[in-house]
Design a protein around this motif. Structure first.
Motif, short mmCIF file in Angstrom:
data_model
loop_
_atom_site.label_atom_id
_atom_site.label_comp_id
_atom_site.label_asym_id
_atom_site.label_seq_id
_atom_site.Cartn_x
_atom_site.Cartn_y
_atom_site.Cartn_z
N PHE A 1 3.65 -6.42 8.75
CA PHE A 1 3.84 -5.33 7.90
C PHE A 1 4.84 -5.57 6.66
CE2 PHE A 1 6.20 -1.02 7.42
CZ PHE A 1 5.06 -0.14 6.65
N GLY A 2 5.93 -6.34 7.05
CA GLY A 2 6.70 -6.96 5.89
C GLY A 2 6.09 -7.36 4.85
N GLY A 3 5.48 -8.47 5.36
CA GLY A 3 4.38 -9.14 4.05
C GLY A 3 3.65 -8.43 3.52
N ILE A 4 3.02 -7.15 3.97
CA ILE A 4 2.23 -6.46 3.31
C ILE A 4 2.99 -5.59 2.03
CG2 ILE A 4 0.75 -4.24 3.56
CD1 ILE A 4 -0.28 -5.59 6.24
N LEU A 5 4.09 -5.23 2.63
CA LEU A 5 4.86 -4.43 1.94
C LEU A 5 5.54 -5.20 0.52
CD1 LEU A 5 7.25 -2.32 4.41
CD2 LEU A 5 5.43 -1.47 2.79
N VAL B 1 4.88 -6.34 -5.39
CA VAL B 1 4.77 -7.27 -6.28
C VAL B 1 3.52 -6.77 -7.17
CG1 VAL B 1 3.90 -9.73 -7.12
CG2 VAL B 1 5.64 -9.23 -5.48
N VAL B 2 2.49 -6.10 -6.33
CA VAL B 2 1.28 -5.68 -6.82
C VAL B 2 1.77 -4.44 -8.15
CG1 VAL B 2 -0.86 -4.45 -6.73
CG2 VAL B 2 -0.45 -6.46 -5.33
N VAL B 3 2.33 -3.63 -7.43
CA VAL B 3 2.94 -2.48 -8.23
C VAL B 3 3.53 -3.03 -9.40
CG1 VAL B 3 4.51 -0.56 -8.09
CG2 VAL B 3 2.98 -0.79 -6.33
N ARG C 1 -4.40 -8.16 -13.86
CA ARG C 1 -5.75 -8.80 -13.24
C ARG C 1 -4.90 -9.75 -11.96
NH1 ARG C 1 -7.45 -9.44 -18.70
NH2 ARG C 1 -6.19 -11.43 -18.75
N PHE C 2 -3.94 -10.35 -12.25
CA PHE C 2 -3.33 -11.07 -11.32
C PHE C 2 -3.04 -10.03 -9.85
CE2 PHE C 2 1.01 -11.77 -9.51
CZ PHE C 2 0.72 -13.01 -8.67
N ALA C 3 -2.47 -8.94 -10.13
CA ALA C 3 -2.24 -8.18 -9.24
C ALA C 3 -3.42 -7.84 -8.26
CB ALA C 3 -1.62 -6.83 -9.71
N SER C 4 -4.59 -7.62 -9.33
CA SER C 4 -5.86 -7.21 -8.27
C SER C 4 -6.18 -8.44 -7.35
CB SER C 4 -6.90 -6.92 -9.34
OG SER C 4 -6.40 -5.86 -10.16
N ILE C 5 -6.09 -9.57 -7.91
CA ILE C 5 -6.44 -10.75 -7.09
C ILE C 5 -5.56 -10.95 -6.08
CG2 ILE C 5 -6.57 -13.23 -7.23
CD1 ILE C 5 -7.28 -13.19 -10.13
N LEU C 6 -4.16 -10.67 -6.23
CA LEU C 6 -3.29 -10.76 -5.20
C LEU C 6 -3.50 -9.61 -4.28
CD1 LEU C 6 -0.70 -12.11 -4.43
CD2 LEU C 6 0.53 -10.56 -5.55
N MET C 7 -3.90 -8.38 -4.67
CA MET C 7 -4.33 -7.49 -3.54
C MET C 7 -5.46 -7.80 -2.70
SD MET C 7 -4.16 -3.39 -4.25
CE MET C 7 -5.50 -3.66 -5.40
N LEU C 8 -6.58 -8.38 -3.40
CA LEU C 8 -7.82 -8.93 -2.58
C LEU C 8 -7.34 -10.03 -1.57
CD1 LEU C 8 -10.43 -8.68 -5.61
CD2 LEU C 8 -10.35 -7.21 -3.45
N VAL C 9 -6.75 -10.88 -2.08
CA VAL C 9 -6.32 -12.09 -1.08
C VAL C 9 -5.52 -11.70 0.01
CG1 VAL C 9 -4.99 -14.23 -1.25
CG2 VAL C 9 -6.27 -13.80 -3.08
N SER C 10 -4.29 -10.83 -0.07
CA SER C 10 -3.66 -10.26 0.82
C SER C 10 -4.40 -9.31 1.89
CB SER C 10 -2.18 -9.49 0.19
OG SER C 10 -2.63 -8.37 -0.37
N GLY C 11 -5.54 -8.71 1.11
CA GLY C 11 -6.16 -7.52 2.22
C GLY C 11 -7.25 -8.52 2.93
N SER C 12 -7.64 -9.59 2.41
CA SER C 12 -8.47 -10.32 3.22
C SER C 12 -7.98 -11.33 4.46
CB SER C 12 -9.36 -11.47 2.42
OG SER C 12 -8.33 -12.34 1.84
N MET C 13 -6.27 -11.43 4.07
CA MET C 13 -5.80 -12.16 5.14
C MET C 13 -5.35 -11.30 6.47
SD MET C 13 -3.23 -14.19 2.73
CE MET C 13 -2.27 -15.05 4.01
N VAL C 14 -5.39 -9.94 6.30
CA VAL C 14 -4.89 -8.94 7.57
C VAL C 14 -6.01 -8.74 8.35
CG1 VAL C 14 -4.07 -6.93 7.91
CG2 VAL C 14 -3.25 -7.95 5.82
#
Length: 150
Positions: free
Chosen positions: A115-119, A124-126, A137-150
């Motif tokens: 949960f802390g990692g997601i926050l 960073v995305v915001v 674009r970087f934020a979108s990629i970061l959001m996709l990568v973190s979403g796929s890791m969970v």
């Protein structure tokens, strides 16, 4: 407007070099520390301990050099990229240190860590979305990568 004092006053208005900022901040910090130790009556016992244990001054010097290098890097980040980016880099370093400790020491991973990692990733995305452009674009990629890791 600049987000912090160092960026606004020292680097933008006065164009101070990083080495000068480090010199005066270290000198002022040393004076304040000596005054505090003297006021608490710990200065002379600390000097005696250093005399009795000759490895202590070497360890203190090594820690001071590491601190100097660290602070110089942070000030250079602030000077060239801004305070916000410097804070992001520092936070990422801390997160990587924690992740490395999980790998090296085999700590169990709990839901609180996830949960802390997601926050952290969300913050960073915001920040990157707020800037716009390629950061978005970087934020979108970061959001996709973190979403796929969970």
């Amino acid at each position: 407007p600049a987000p912090n004092f160092e960026e606004k006053r020292l680097f933008n208005q006065l164009a101070c070099p990083t080495s000068e900022v480090m010199l005066y901040s270290s000198l002022l910090g040393s004076i304040w520390s000596a005054i505090a130790d003297l006021a608490q009556g710990e200065l002379f016992s600390a000097l005696r301990h250093s005399y009795d244990h000759p490895e202590v001054p070497l360890l203190i010097a090594a820690a001071a050099v590491a601190g100097y290098v660290s602070m110089t890097c942070v000030l250079l980040l602030i000077k060239h990229f801004g305070a916000t980016m410097a804070e992001i880099v520092k936070s990422c370093r801390k997160v990587l240190t924690i992740c490395t400790s999980f790998i090296l020491y085999g700590k169990p991973l709990t839901y609180f860590h996830i949960f802390g990692g997601i926050l952290f990733t969300a913050s960073v995305v915001v920040d990157r979305f707020a800037i716009g452009g390629s950061s978005r674009r970087f934020a979108s990629i970061l959001m996709l990568v973190s979403g796929s890791m969970v």
